[in-house]
Design a protein around this motif. Structure first.
Motif, PDB file in Angstrom:
ATOM      1  N   ARG A 196       0.837  -1.188   0.000  1.00 36.63           N
ATOM      2  CA  ARG A 196       0.000   0.000   0.000  1.00 36.63           C
ATOM      3  C   ARG A 196       0.884   1.255   0.000  1.00 36.63           C
ATOM      4  O   ARG A 196       1.962   1.265   0.609  1.00 36.63           O
ATOM      5  CB  ARG A 196      -0.890   0.017   1.239  1.00 36.63           C
ATOM      6  CG  ARG A 196      -1.814  -1.183   1.340  1.00 36.63           C
ATOM      7  CD  ARG A 196      -3.168  -0.866   0.777  1.00 36.63           C
ATOM      8  NE  ARG A 196      -3.898   0.041   1.643  1.00 36.63           N
ATOM      9  CZ  ARG A 196      -4.923   0.804   1.217  1.00 36.63           C
ATOM     10  NH1 ARG A 196      -5.273   0.794  -0.049  1.00 36.63           N
ATOM     11  NH2 ARG A 196      -5.568   1.585   2.077  1.00 36.63           N
ATOM     12  N   ALA A 197       0.406   2.287  -0.675  1.00 33.00           N
ATOM     13  CA  ALA A 197       1.059   3.595  -0.658  1.00 33.00           C
ATOM     14  C   ALA A 197       0.045   4.578  -0.104  1.00 33.00           C
ATOM     15  O   ALA A 197      -0.948   4.897  -0.768  1.00 33.00           O
ATOM     16  CB  ALA A 197       1.499   4.002  -2.054  1.00 33.00           C
ATOM     17  N   LEU A 225       4.371  10.105   2.832  1.00 30.37           N
ATOM     18  CA  LEU A 225       4.111   8.894   2.054  1.00 30.37           C
ATOM     19  C   LEU A 225       4.617   7.693   2.825  1.00 30.37           C
ATOM     20  O   LEU A 225       5.790   7.638   3.203  1.00 30.37           O
ATOM     21  CB  LEU A 225       4.826   8.952   0.696  1.00 30.37           C
ATOM     22  CG  LEU A 225       4.845   7.628  -0.093  1.00 30.37           C
ATOM     23  CD1 LEU A 225       3.437   7.234  -0.536  1.00 30.37           C
ATOM     24  CD2 LEU A 225       5.787   7.720  -1.298  1.00 30.37           C
ATOM     25  N   LEU A 260       5.019   3.656   2.347  1.00 26.93           N
ATOM     26  CA  LEU A 260       4.973   2.438   1.528  1.00 26.93           C
ATOM     27  C   LEU A 260       5.118   1.266   2.481  1.00 26.93           C
ATOM     28  O   LEU A 260       6.165   1.107   3.117  1.00 26.93           O
ATOM     29  CB  LEU A 260       6.104   2.439   0.501  1.00 26.93           C
ATOM     30  CG  LEU A 260       5.967   3.424  -0.662  1.00 26.93           C
ATOM     31  CD1 LEU A 260       7.301   3.605  -1.361  1.00 26.93           C
ATOM     32  CD2 LEU A 260       4.914   2.937  -1.652  1.00 26.93           C
ATOM     33  N   TYR A 264       5.609  11.290  -5.303  1.00 27.92           N
ATOM     34  CA  TYR A 264       5.028  10.159  -4.576  1.00 27.92           C
ATOM     35  C   TYR A 264       4.302   9.194  -5.523  1.00 27.92           C
ATOM     36  O   TYR A 264       4.343   7.977  -5.323  1.00 27.92           O
ATOM     37  CB  TYR A 264       4.061  10.670  -3.505  1.00 27.92           C
ATOM     38  CG  TYR A 264       4.730  11.304  -2.296  1.00 27.92           C
ATOM     39  CD1 TYR A 264       6.120  11.347  -2.162  1.00 27.92           C
ATOM     40  CD2 TYR A 264       3.964  11.860  -1.279  1.00 27.92           C
ATOM     41  CE1 TYR A 264       6.718  11.925  -1.057  1.00 27.92           C
ATOM     42  CE2 TYR A 264       4.559  12.439  -0.159  1.00 27.92           C
ATOM     43  CZ  TYR A 264       5.933  12.470  -0.054  1.00 27.92           C
ATOM     44  OH  TYR A 264       6.525  13.028   1.046  1.00 27.92           O
ATOM     45  N   ARG A 265       3.633   9.729  -6.532  1.00 30.59           N
ATOM     46  CA  ARG A 265       2.957   8.863  -7.510  1.00 30.59           C
ATOM     47  C   ARG A 265       3.984   7.977  -8.215  1.00 30.59           C
ATOM     48  O   ARG A 265       3.756   6.778  -8.428  1.00 30.59           O
ATOM     49  CB  ARG A 265       2.201   9.718  -8.522  1.00 30.59           C
ATOM     50  CG  ARG A 265       1.659   8.960  -9.743  1.00 30.59           C
ATOM     51  CD  ARG A 265       0.506   8.045  -9.405  1.00 30.59           C
ATOM     52  NE  ARG A 265       0.116   7.234 -10.549  1.00 30.59           N
ATOM     53  CZ  ARG A 265      -0.758   7.629 -11.491  1.00 30.59           C
ATOM     54  NH1 ARG A 265      -1.311   8.837 -11.434  1.00 30.59           N
ATOM     55  NH2 ARG A 265      -1.072   6.817 -12.477  1.00 30.59           N
ATOM     56  N   ALA A 323       5.041   5.208  -5.845  1.00 32.99           N
ATOM     57  CA  ALA A 323       3.984   4.205  -5.719  1.00 32.99           C
ATOM     58  C   ALA A 323       3.943   3.306  -6.954  1.00 32.99           C
ATOM     59  O   ALA A 323       3.824   2.076  -6.839  1.00 32.99           O
ATOM     60  CB  ALA A 323       2.637   4.885  -5.507  1.00 32.99           C
ATOM     61  N   ASP A 324       4.062   3.914  -8.128  1.00 34.13           N
ATOM     62  CA  ASP A 324       4.059   3.127  -9.367  1.00 34.13           C
ATOM     63  C   ASP A 324       5.280   2.215  -9.429  1.00 34.13           C
ATOM     64  O   ASP A 324       5.187   1.057  -9.875  1.00 34.13           O
ATOM     65  CB  ASP A 324       4.046   4.059 -10.577  1.00 34.13           C
ATOM     66  CG  ASP A 324       2.718   4.770 -10.746  1.00 34.13           C
ATOM     67  OD1 ASP A 324       1.734   4.381 -10.090  1.00 34.13           O
ATOM     68  OD2 ASP A 324       2.662   5.744 -11.542  1.00 34.13           O
ATOM     69  N   HIS A 381       6.780   0.773  -7.045  1.00 31.42           N
ATOM     70  CA  HIS A 381       6.585  -0.379  -6.152  1.00 31.42           C
ATOM     71  C   HIS A 381       5.290  -1.134  -6.442  1.00 31.42           C
ATOM     72  O   HIS A 381       4.959  -2.067  -5.717  1.00 31.42           O
ATOM     73  CB  HIS A 381       6.588   0.091  -4.699  1.00 31.42           C
ATOM     74  CG  HIS A 381       7.939   0.520  -4.208  1.00 31.42           C
ATOM     75  ND1 HIS A 381       8.851  -0.359  -3.665  1.00 31.42           N
ATOM     76  CD2 HIS A 381       8.534   1.739  -4.191  1.00 31.42           C
ATOM     77  CE1 HIS A 381       9.942   0.297  -3.313  1.00 31.42           C
ATOM     78  NE2 HIS A 381       9.787   1.567  -3.620  1.00 31.42           N
ATOM     79  N   ALA A 439       2.323  -0.289  -5.925  1.00 27.15           N
ATOM     80  CA  ALA A 439       1.555  -0.222  -4.678  1.00 27.15           C
ATOM     81  C   ALA A 439       0.161   0.336  -4.922  1.00 27.15           C
ATOM     82  O   ALA A 439      -0.057   1.174  -5.804  1.00 27.15           O
ATOM     83  CB  ALA A 439       2.288   0.667  -3.667  1.00 27.15           C
ATOM     84  N   GLN A 440      -0.787  -0.143  -4.127  1.00 27.94           N
ATOM     85  CA  GLN A 440      -2.148   0.372  -4.164  1.00 27.94           C
ATOM     86  C   GLN A 440      -2.172   1.718  -3.445  1.00 27.94           C
ATOM     87  O   GLN A 440      -1.839   1.814  -2.271  1.00 27.94           O
ATOM     88  CB  GLN A 440      -3.110  -0.608  -3.489  1.00 27.94           C
ATOM     89  CG  GLN A 440      -4.548  -0.159  -3.497  1.00 27.94           C
ATOM     90  CD  GLN A 440      -5.461  -1.125  -2.760  1.00 27.94           C
ATOM     91  OE1 GLN A 440      -5.022  -2.174  -2.289  1.00 27.94           O
ATOM     92  NE2 GLN A 440      -6.727  -0.765  -2.642  1.00 27.94           N
ATOM     93  N   LEU A 441      -2.606   2.764  -4.146  1.00 29.11           N
ATOM     94  CA  LEU A 441      -2.478   4.137  -3.653  1.00 29.11           C
ATOM     95  C   LEU A 441      -3.760   4.612  -2.980  1.00 29.11           C
ATOM     96  O   LEU A 441      -4.871   4.355  -3.465  1.00 29.11           O
ATOM     97  CB  LEU A 441      -2.129   5.057  -4.819  1.00 29.11           C
ATOM     98  CG  LEU A 441      -1.938   6.544  -4.537  1.00 29.11           C
ATOM     99  CD1 LEU A 441      -0.723   6.770  -3.649  1.00 29.11           C
ATOM    100  CD2 LEU A 441      -1.767   7.302  -5.858  1.00 29.11           C
TER     101      LEU A 441
END
Length: 293
Positions: free
Chosen positions: A2-3, A14, A16, A62-63, A66-67, A69, A71-73
């Motif tokens: 998760r992010a 943020l 992660l 941060y986007r 997240a991308d 990794h 990760a679900q943002l």
């Protein structure tokens, strides 16, 4: 993974992370950037265009993380936007940057999430006080174990009180006392039973701990769980209040984006410790983002 993005009045965070089979939070990265989205908003009720742009730049960063990794943002925003009449001037562009809406949460939800971030790691159902000092608001929550009994989001924070009361560098004794009096007035609206410990969250508290621990650079493993007496907290506040902003910036663990508001933040902390009847501050490098993982 998760992010979780927490968009506050002074900083944007943020986390992660994921949870293991026993529900423990496993941190991959925990990042903070000071953008001061709520610059002047307590007085004007409007967002400053440059503050919006500073914050959007961090959201782009941060986007990308997240991308990277996969990760679900999830992104939430707090008091900095709650007190702005033109919050949509930020929420629209932020949604385009992140590819999804930012959720503007209430003060009550912010308080409950902050509390859960601490309570979920403590065994049993012992009484617990949790304090989250932000740039625009301060949440004080009373509970027993996982159960919240009382919560309040007070309209005071490190940025808000600095903008309202500080005109000198360093602040005068009268300015510091004015901030303390404002904190006392806010806290007086919430009656709490005394407890010997108060668990404190967020940048004011963790930065204060890093200063008291004499850290050359911030280390969350040393900060999280550290404990300090009220006299230590008050002594640091008085020392910081006697310095200019430039002098405070010489501390390696005190970033420039926090040096101008740290006196107000620690003043809130001193008054909260007294209000809660606490002799000891327990510092937790946590926050609502941990409860959302």
């Amino acid at each position: 993974m998760r992010a979780i993005i927490d968009i506050g009045t002074n900083s944007v965070l943020l986390l992660l992370a994921s949870r293991d089979s026993e529900g423990r939070v496993l941190v991959t990265d925990d990042v903070a950037r000071v953008t001061r989205l709520g610059q002047g908003a307590a007085q004007s009720r409007r967002l400053h265009p440059e503050a919006i742009e500073r914050t959007l730049a961090v959201l782009r960063e941060y986007r990308a993380l997240a991308d990277q990794h996969q990760a679900q943002l999830e992104a939430v925003a707090t008091e900095g936007l709650r007190m702005a009449e033109d919050a949509d001037a930020f929420l629209g562009p932020a949604a385009r940057v992140l590819g999804q809406p930012v959720r503007l949460i209430s003060g009550d939800e912010e308080a409950e999430l902050s509390y859960r971030s601490v309570a979920q790691e403590l065994p049993g159902d012992a009484p617990l006080h949790v304090l989250d000092i932000g740039g625009g608001s301060t949440e004080l929550v009373v509970g027993c174990g996982p159960q919240v009994l009382d919560r309040r989001s007070h309209p005071m924070g490190s940025v808000r009180l600095t903008e309202q009361y500080v005109r000198s560098d360093p602040p005068t004794k009268a300015e510091v006392e004015a901030m303390a009096a404002a904190a006392r007035r806010n806290l007086a609206t919430q009656v709490v039973a005394p407890l010997p410990e108060l668990h404190g969250l967020a940048g004011t508290v963790t930065t204060m701990a890093a200063l008291l621990l004499l850290l050359d650079e911030y280390d969350r493993h040393k900060v999280d769980g550290s404990r300090f007496a009220v006299w230590q907290v008050e002594g640091l506040r008085d020392r910081l209040a006697s310095m200019t902003q430039a002098e405070r910036c010489r501390f390696p663990a005190l970033p420039p984006g926090r040096a101008d508001v740290i006196v107000a933040g620690v003043t809130i902390l001193v008054e909260a410790l007294r209000h809660c009847g606490a002799q000891t501050l327990v510092v937790r490098d946590r926050g609502l983002r941990y409860a959302l993982v």
